[in-house]
Design a protein around this motif. Structure first.
Motif, PDB file in Angstrom:
ATOM      1  N   ALA A 207       9.148  31.631 -19.071  1.00 37.68           N
ATOM      2  CA  ALA A 207       8.344  31.103 -19.924  1.00 37.68           C
ATOM      3  C   ALA A 207       6.653  31.538 -19.746  1.00 37.68           C
ATOM      4  O   ALA A 207       6.016  31.698 -20.561  1.00 37.68           O
ATOM      5  CB  ALA A 207       8.171  29.687 -19.902  1.00 37.68           C
ATOM      6  N   GLU A 208       6.718  31.575 -18.409  1.00 33.02           N
ATOM      7  CA  GLU A 208       5.224  31.912 -18.014  1.00 33.02           C
ATOM      8  C   GLU A 208       5.104  33.516 -18.518  1.00 33.02           C
ATOM      9  O   GLU A 208       6.192  34.234 -18.491  1.00 33.02           O
ATOM     10  CB  GLU A 208       4.900  32.002 -16.392  1.00 33.02           C
ATOM     11  N   THR A 209       4.008  34.216 -18.648  1.00 34.02           N
ATOM     12  CA  THR A 209       3.675  35.605 -19.020  1.00 34.02           C
ATOM     13  C   THR A 209       3.194  36.383 -17.901  1.00 34.02           C
ATOM     14  O   THR A 209       2.671  36.087 -17.015  1.00 34.02           O
ATOM     15  CB  THR A 209       2.652  35.627 -20.094  1.00 34.02           C
ATOM     16  N   ALA A 210       3.618  37.912 -18.110  1.00 32.40           N
ATOM     17  CA  ALA A 210       3.616  38.604 -16.819  1.00 32.40           C
ATOM     18  C   ALA A 210       2.239  39.616 -16.715  1.00 32.40           C
ATOM     19  O   ALA A 210       1.845  40.231 -17.558  1.00 32.40           O
ATOM     20  CB  ALA A 210       4.757  39.599 -17.063  1.00 32.40           C
TER      21      ALA A 210
ATOM     22  N   TRP B 227       4.975  44.000 -20.610  1.00 33.57           N
ATOM     23  CA  TRP B 227       3.594  43.861 -20.426  1.00 33.57           C
ATOM     24  C   TRP B 227       2.619  44.626 -21.555  1.00 33.57           C
ATOM     25  O   TRP B 227       3.026  45.750 -22.016  1.00 33.57           O
ATOM     26  CB  TRP B 227       3.101  44.431 -19.055  1.00 33.57           C
ATOM     27  N   THR B 228       1.817  44.079 -21.974  1.00 31.90           N
ATOM     28  CA  THR B 228       0.886  44.628 -22.907  1.00 31.90           C
ATOM     29  C   THR B 228      -0.596  44.645 -22.275  1.00 31.90           C
ATOM     30  O   THR B 228      -1.001  43.375 -21.806  1.00 31.90           O
ATOM     31  CB  THR B 228       0.958  43.941 -24.151  1.00 31.90           C
TER      32      THR B 228
ATOM     33  N   PRO C  15      -2.592  39.467 -19.431  1.00 34.71           N
ATOM     34  CA  PRO C  15      -2.022  39.514 -18.318  1.00 34.71           C
ATOM     35  C   PRO C  15      -0.877  38.290 -18.281  1.00 34.71           C
ATOM     36  O   PRO C  15      -0.945  37.187 -18.614  1.00 34.71           O
ATOM     37  CB  PRO C  15      -3.147  39.033 -17.358  1.00 34.71           C
ATOM     38  N   GLN C  16       0.184  38.563 -17.321  1.00 34.58           N
ATOM     39  CA  GLN C  16       1.219  37.785 -17.283  1.00 34.58           C
ATOM     40  C   GLN C  16       1.528  37.431 -15.963  1.00 34.58           C
ATOM     41  O   GLN C  16       1.509  38.544 -15.170  1.00 34.58           O
ATOM     42  CB  GLN C  16       2.304  37.895 -18.086  1.00 34.58           C
ATOM     43  N   HIS C  17       2.134  36.380 -15.487  1.00 30.43           N
ATOM     44  CA  HIS C  17       2.312  36.301 -14.052  1.00 30.43           C
ATOM     45  C   HIS C  17       3.793  36.357 -13.603  1.00 30.43           C
ATOM     46  O   HIS C  17       4.286  36.896 -12.668  1.00 30.43           O
ATOM     47  CB  HIS C  17       2.000  34.894 -13.642  1.00 30.43           C
ATOM     48  N   SER C  18       4.855  36.375 -14.617  1.00 30.64           N
ATOM     49  CA  SER C  18       6.159  36.214 -14.429  1.00 30.64           C
ATOM     50  C   SER C  18       6.684  37.907 -14.045  1.00 30.64           C
ATOM     51  O   SER C  18       7.660  38.036 -13.240  1.00 30.64           O
ATOM     52  CB  SER C  18       6.837  35.870 -15.495  1.00 30.64           C
TER      53      SER C  18
END
Length: 291
Positions: free
Chosen positions: A3-6, A261-262, A266-269
């Motif tokens: 669910a968290e983003t990367a 990733w885009t 920014p995403q954490h996963s």
């Protein structure tokens, strides 16, 4: 799915994206089995109440959840693996979601099957491109990463903990209250293991996650962190515990996924998955109904 983003992939990793079609295809087969088991675990009463149904169309698995209007449960896996979809098949997919009242759903296009005619067929049928999902793979035998020990992760012990985990996942993935019991029921399915993460000092829940065993392969999914517990290592802790348990169970290979990733988002996963020893197995294009 996490669910968290990367965040952007580590240097040198992105160059391999899309170059592991065989691994990506196997990941999809394991994922399809996992999604089928989600429906099975729900039980007939809950399936009837939420309009959960599965159908195979042109070799692809179609998952429908009328009562949970979220693309996590409303998506098509394996599109193109058995050849380009037929106009009749695409019409059938449209009809299934229209009957369920679902306006937004995803059609996953298996990496490496962008054969002539596939893109054109989807365009003609009115399915436009949307953000892809990156598939990841890792050997289960590799050791799990170290974590600081401030978060304790364990399989849910009873129905109350299962409900707690289900609520965290439902909130993290925007599944609504109706989606929480679908996740909670995973604790009753022999091939799924559902986990709850807690703060060691306070005992308060911080996150939840699950993994699914399919022969000698495993699928990591439903990783979510409570809003008030973000950036505290809950996701890393649930990854480490599942990796350790999968290795102890004799699984040989593990798969998971998250959004591609885009730039500017920014995403954490993504980085958490890479730090846990996974590598990119292929970027899977997605389509959705245009408009």
């Amino acid at each position: 799915m996490i669910a968290e983003t990367a965040a952007p992939p580590a240097e040198g990793v992105a160059a391999h994206a899309g170059s592991h079609d065989e691994s990506a295809a196997r990941a999809e087969r394991v994922e399809a089995a996992a999604l089928s088991a989600v429906h099975e675990a729900a039980g007939q009463t809950l399936r009837d109440r939420l309009g959960l149904r599965l159908e195979t169309v042109d070799g692809a698995l179609v998952s429908v959840a009328a009562g949970v209007p979220n693309f996590l449960l409303n998506r098509v896996i394996g599109l193109g693996r058995s050849g380009p979809p037929t106009p009749e098949g695409l019409d059938r997919i449209k009809a299934l979601y229209a009957e369920a009242g679902i306006r937004r759903y995803f059609l996953h296009v298996t990496p490496g099957v962008e054969a002539a005619g596939l893109t054109a067929a989807l365009d003609v049928a009115g399915f436009g491109p949307t953000r892809g999902w990156m598939l990841f793979e890792r050997p289960a035998a590799d050791p799990a990463p170290d974590v600081d020990g401030s978060i304790r992760v364990a399989p849910v012990a009873d129905d109350a903990e299962a409900a707690e985990a289900g609520a965290i996942v439902a909130a993290g993935f925007d599944l609504g209250e109706a989606g929480a019991p679908v996740v909670a029921r995973l604790a009753r399915h022999g091939a799924w293991t559902l986990y709850l993460a807690r703060d060691v000092a306070t005992g308060a829940p911080t996150g939840a996650a699950a993994w699914f065993r399919h022969g000698d392969a495993g699928w990591f999914d439903f990783s979510a962190t409570r809003q008030d517990s973000r950036r505290r290592g809950s996701q890393r802790a649930t990854l480490a515990r599942r990796l350790a348990d999968a290795r102890a169970a004799g699984v040989r290979v593990l798969f998971t996924e998250t959004g591609e990733w885009t730039e500017g988002d920014p995403q954490h996963s993504y980085n958490n998955i890479l730090r846990a020893g996974f590598r990119e197995a292929g970027l899977r294009p997605n389509r959705q109904p245009a408009g």
